[in-house]
Design an enzyme around this catalytic site. Structure first.
Site, PDB file in Angstrom:
ATOM      1  N   ASP A  64      84.483 -10.752 -12.652  1.00  0.00           N
ATOM      2  CA  ASP A  64      83.841 -10.137 -13.869  1.00  0.00           C
ATOM      3  C   ASP A  64      84.421  -8.807 -14.335  1.00  0.00           C
ATOM      4  O   ASP A  64      84.404  -7.803 -13.654  1.00  0.00           O
ATOM      5  CB  ASP A  64      82.299  -9.741 -13.643  1.00  0.00           C
ATOM      6  N   SER A 145      92.944 -10.641 -32.445  1.00  0.00           N
ATOM      7  CA  SER A 145      92.237 -11.371 -33.596  1.00  0.00           C
ATOM      8  C   SER A 145      92.793 -10.808 -34.912  1.00  0.00           C
ATOM      9  O   SER A 145      93.151  -9.599 -35.183  1.00  0.00           O
ATOM     10  CB  SER A 145      90.647 -11.157 -33.400  1.00  0.00           C
ATOM     11  N   TYR A 163      82.535  -6.698 -32.489  1.00  0.00           N
ATOM     12  CA  TYR A 163      83.870  -7.431 -32.135  1.00  0.00           C
ATOM     13  C   TYR A 163      84.838  -6.859 -33.036  1.00  0.00           C
ATOM     14  O   TYR A 163      86.056  -6.873 -32.317  1.00  0.00           O
ATOM     15  CB  TYR A 163      83.360  -8.963 -32.651  1.00  0.00           C
ATOM     16  N   LYS A 167      88.332  -5.167 -31.458  1.00  0.00           N
ATOM     17  CA  LYS A 167      89.813  -5.983 -31.575  1.00  0.00           C
ATOM     18  C   LYS A 167      90.899  -4.743 -32.539  1.00  0.00           C
ATOM     19  O   LYS A 167      91.980  -4.813 -32.255  1.00  0.00           O
ATOM     20  CB  LYS A 167      89.682  -7.147 -32.511  1.00  0.00           C
TER      21      LYS A 167
END
Length: 250
Positions: A64, A145, A163, A167
């Site tokens: 993890d 991304s 998100y 990125k």
């Protein structure tokens, strides 16, 4: 890819999607590949998609990456067992569907930063220790991304909240790593790979259903781009590779 035959690669988030495609392609390219995931049984199941004689080169390990102590333990073990780490693909990443101004989203926001940013930084730090110790040509690949370069939020669409910021951080971290690796005097490359829309289980089922109706990439498209990056000669540094599906409108 001849330069990487029998060398060691570590891939985070290896249980599905882009990570699973990368793991299989690296094994087929001749690398000893360690797939890290919380769902380790899914990584082990990927052996069924490999030629019989190559299955021994896929190793699944539970990790993890939001837990720093797990990263330390796993990377130390990999370095000792396989005599070093030569390639790291930081693929693990999560998103969510809450707005930043929602009242009860603290845990999700922290999980995104811990996975997409802190996990990437700590995995790279521990891989670098191995790369530095063994002194071989090495390569780190960050799965970024297109939203790490340009914000695509629309007023009438759900927000991607943390998100894109996570990125954007990867974009900055890639340049910082490039400079730090140069100063280290070791031949370690770093590349950011920024896909457009990819059909994976990363998205909720209802979103994935919409994705497949428009231009989209497959996980193997992104994996193929990573093989290209790794296959470049030592003099070539691909810093950023953006890969979009043909016809994507943004």
């Amino acid at each position: 890819m001849e330069q990487w035959k029998n060398r060691v690669a570590v891939v985070t988030g290896a249980s599905s999607g882009i990570g699973a495609a990368v793991v299989k392609d690296l094994v087929k390219a001749g690398m000893i590949t360690v797939g890290l995931s919380r769902r380790v049984e899914r990584v082990e199941a990927l052996r069924n998609d490999l030629p019989q004689n190559l299955r021994v080169n896929l190793h699944a390990m539970k990790c993890d990456i939001t837990q720093e102590e797990e990263i330390l333990r796993v990377f130390e073990y990999i370095d000792a067992k396989f005599n070093g780490i030569d390639v790291l693909v930081n693929n693990a990443g999560i998103s969510g569907d809450t707005a930043l101004i929602d009242g009860d989203n603290s845990e999700l926001i922290r999980n995104i930063i811990d996975t997409n940013v802190m996990g990437l930084v700590f995995c790279t730090r521990e891989a670098y220790k191995s790369m530095e110790k063994h002194g071989r040509n090495s390569h780190v690949v960050h799965i970024n991304s297109v939203v790490g370069h340009k914000l695509l939020c629309l007023l009438d669409q759900p927000s991607l909240h943390m998100y894109p910021p996570s990125k954007y951080a990867v974009t900055a971290i890639t340049e910082i790593h490039r400079q730090e690796f140069i100063r280290s005097k070791h031949h370690i490359k770093v590349t950011s790979v920024s896909p457009g829309v990819v059909e994976t289980d990363f998205f909720l089922p209802e979103i994935k259903e919409l994705i497949v109706q428009g231009p989209h990439l497959k996980p193997e498209d992104v994996s193929n781009s990573i093989l290209y990056i790794l296959g470049t000669p030592p003099r070539v540094q691909i810093h950023e590779l953006t890969i979009k599906p043909f016809g994507e409108m943004f």
